[in-house]
Design a protein around this motif. Structure first.
Motif, short mmCIF file in Angstrom:
data_model
loop_
_atom_site.label_atom_id
_atom_site.label_comp_id
_atom_site.label_asym_id
_atom_site.label_seq_id
_atom_site.Cartn_x
_atom_site.Cartn_y
_atom_site.Cartn_z
N VAL A 1 0.87 -1.18 0.00
CA VAL A 1 0.00 0.00 0.00
C VAL A 1 0.91 1.24 0.00
O VAL A 1 1.79 1.37 0.85
CB VAL A 1 -0.94 -0.01 1.22
CG1 VAL A 1 -1.65 1.34 1.39
CG2 VAL A 1 -1.96 -1.15 1.09
N MET A 2 0.74 2.11 -1.00
CA MET A 2 1.65 3.25 -1.16
C MET A 2 1.76 4.09 0.11
O MET A 2 2.86 4.47 0.52
CB MET A 2 1.18 4.12 -2.33
CG MET A 2 2.14 5.27 -2.62
SD MET A 2 1.55 6.42 -3.89
CE MET A 2 1.66 5.43 -5.37
N GLU A 3 0.63 4.40 0.74
CA GLU A 3 0.66 5.25 1.93
C GLU A 3 1.43 4.59 3.07
O GLU A 3 2.01 5.27 3.92
CB GLU A 3 -0.76 5.59 2.38
CG GLU A 3 -1.46 6.65 1.51
CD GLU A 3 -1.95 6.14 0.16
OE1 GLU A 3 -1.74 4.94 -0.17
OE2 GLU A 3 -2.54 6.94 -0.59
N ASP A 4 1.43 3.24 3.12
CA ASP A 4 2.22 2.53 4.13
C ASP A 4 3.71 2.71 3.88
O ASP A 4 4.48 3.02 4.80
CB ASP A 4 1.91 1.02 4.10
CG ASP A 4 0.58 0.65 4.75
OD1 ASP A 4 -0.01 1.49 5.46
OD2 ASP A 4 0.15 -0.52 4.55
N MET A 5 4.16 2.50 2.64
CA MET A 5 5.60 2.54 2.36
C MET A 5 6.14 3.97 2.31
O MET A 5 7.34 4.18 2.45
CB MET A 5 5.95 1.72 1.11
CG MET A 5 5.22 2.09 -0.14
SD MET A 5 6.07 3.34 -1.08
CE MET A 5 7.32 2.33 -1.85
N LEU A 6 5.25 4.96 2.13
CA LEU A 6 5.70 6.36 2.13
C LEU A 6 5.70 6.99 3.52
O LEU A 6 6.11 8.15 3.67
CB LEU A 6 4.81 7.20 1.20
CG LEU A 6 4.93 6.94 -0.29
CD1 LEU A 6 4.02 7.89 -1.07
CD2 LEU A 6 6.38 7.08 -0.76
N GLY A 7 5.26 6.26 4.52
CA GLY A 7 5.26 6.84 5.87
C GLY A 7 4.11 7.80 6.11
O GLY A 7 4.24 8.75 6.87
N GLY B 1 4.83 11.66 5.82
CA GLY B 1 3.89 12.21 6.79
C GLY B 1 4.53 13.30 7.63
O GLY B 1 3.95 14.37 7.82
N SER B 2 5.76 13.06 8.12
CA SER B 2 6.39 14.10 8.95
C SER B 2 6.86 15.28 8.10
O SER B 2 6.80 16.43 8.55
CB SER B 2 7.50 13.52 9.82
OG SER B 2 8.38 12.76 9.05
N VAL B 3 7.28 15.01 6.87
CA VAL B 3 7.64 16.11 5.96
C VAL B 3 6.41 17.00 5.71
O VAL B 3 6.49 18.24 5.77
CB VAL B 3 8.18 15.56 4.61
CG1 VAL B 3 8.35 16.68 3.58
CG2 VAL B 3 9.50 14.83 4.83
N ALA B 4 5.26 16.38 5.47
CA ALA B 4 4.03 17.13 5.19
C ALA B 4 3.56 17.89 6.43
O ALA B 4 3.16 19.06 6.33
CB ALA B 4 2.94 16.17 4.71
N ALA B 5 3.63 17.26 7.60
CA ALA B 5 3.19 17.94 8.82
C ALA B 5 4.05 19.16 9.10
O ALA B 5 3.54 20.22 9.51
CB ALA B 5 3.23 16.96 10.00
N ASP B 6 5.36 19.04 8.85
CA ASP B 6 6.26 20.18 9.05
C ASP B 6 5.91 21.30 8.08
O ASP B 6 5.88 22.48 8.46
CB ASP B 6 7.71 19.71 8.86
CG ASP B 6 8.68 20.87 8.95
OD1 ASP B 6 8.79 21.45 10.06
OD2 ASP B 6 9.30 21.22 7.93
#
Ligand code: KIV
Ligand code: NA
Length: 275
Positions: free
Chosen positions: A215-221, A237-242
């Motif tokens: 699942v893409m969202e799993d492997m992209l974090g 996910g952490s890049v986007a949240a920042d």
């Protein structure tokens, strides 16, 4: 022009170079993955990943068609496979044909996938004989969460592993061009891969399979928790949240938008900022 990969192309890769699959639910995901993948799966996992459901059971045919059409529009190389959602095919071959033919006509995808083994063999045969390539899916079949009781791995005892082998054999004999094998021990995956004349596509099924899918969202974090079988290749996910935190900060400090984001308006006098 580019010729898109077909179900027979994937079928012909049995025992050859590993087949690369990844889920894609929408156009940006399809654009990112298309050139790197052999097939893109519009998985009903989108119900959990995109819509926040606890299981895939609530996913509808209309949802699968909307997402499947977006992925086909935004790709040109990979085979697009669309999942038949829970409730759209279990009743029998004719119901399955109605659902699968709507998916093929309204999305332009090249194949469908359905979960199940022995009890789905007649349905797989009915679809394949009528022009719909089918990818099978055995082992952990998430649409059966309510009869399984949990998403635990399958095939860890002889009774279950023999049932999974019979399931794979049944859908492949019925004409499936490949079969997803989910969350089983390496021994089970190796036996299936050896026995099947078509590619096994593993997810949580070790490196012995003829191909892999994640699942893409799993492997992209992008998902907070992932199963043991996922390798996180990035922490998007952490890049986007920042990025979102910096945007919010800039809006509150009036440092966004900047002049470079603002349309020129030569005659206009800036009013004095009020204190
Ligand atoms: O829905 C899905 O994403 C799937 C794969 C994980 C095999 O069925
Ligand atoms: Na699925």
């Amino acid at each position: 022009g580019v010729r898109r990969l077909t179900a027979p192309d994937i079928r012909a890769r049995k025992g050859g170079a590993p087949i690369v699959g990844l889920t894609a639910y929408h156009a940006p995901a399809a654009r990112l993955a298309d050139e790197h993948c052999d097939f893109l799966l519009v998985g009903d996992s989108l119900g959990m990943v995109l819509y926040g459901y606890d299981t895939t059971v609530p996913v509808t045919l209309d949802m699968m068609i909307a997402h499947g059409a977006a992925v086909v529009r935004a790709s040109r190389h990979a085979l697009v496979v669309v999942d038949l959602p829970f409730g759209s095919y279990e009743e029998g071959p004719q119901a399955a044909f109605r659902a699968a033919s709507r998916i093929m006509k309204e999305t332009g995808c090249g194949a469908v996938k359905l979960e199940g083994g022995c009890h789905m063999a007649a349905t797989v045969g009915y679809l394949v004989e009528r022009g719909i390539p089918v990818m099978g899916h055995v082992g952990l079949t998430p649409q059966s969460i309510n009869t399984f009781g949990s998403f635990r791995p399958r095939g860890r005892d002889d009774i279950e592993s023999e049932a999974i082998a019979a399931d794979a054999e049944a859908v492949v004999s019925a004409g499936a061009f490949a079969v997803v094998v989910e969350a089983v021990p390496v021994r089970v995956a190796a036996a299936l891969t050896r026995a099947m004349p078509v590619p096994t596509i593993g997810i949580g099924a070790s490196v012995v399979c003829d191909g892999q899918i994640l699942v893409m969202e799993d492997m992209l974090g992008l998902m907070p928790r992932v199963p043991k079988f996922v390798r996180r290749y990035a922490e998007i996910g952490s890049v986007a949240a920042d990025a979102i935190a910096r945007y919010a900060h800039d809006v509150r400090n009036r440092t966004f938008p900047g002049v470079e984001n603002t349309y020129a308006d030569p005659g206009f006098e800036e009013p004095e900022a009020s204190a």
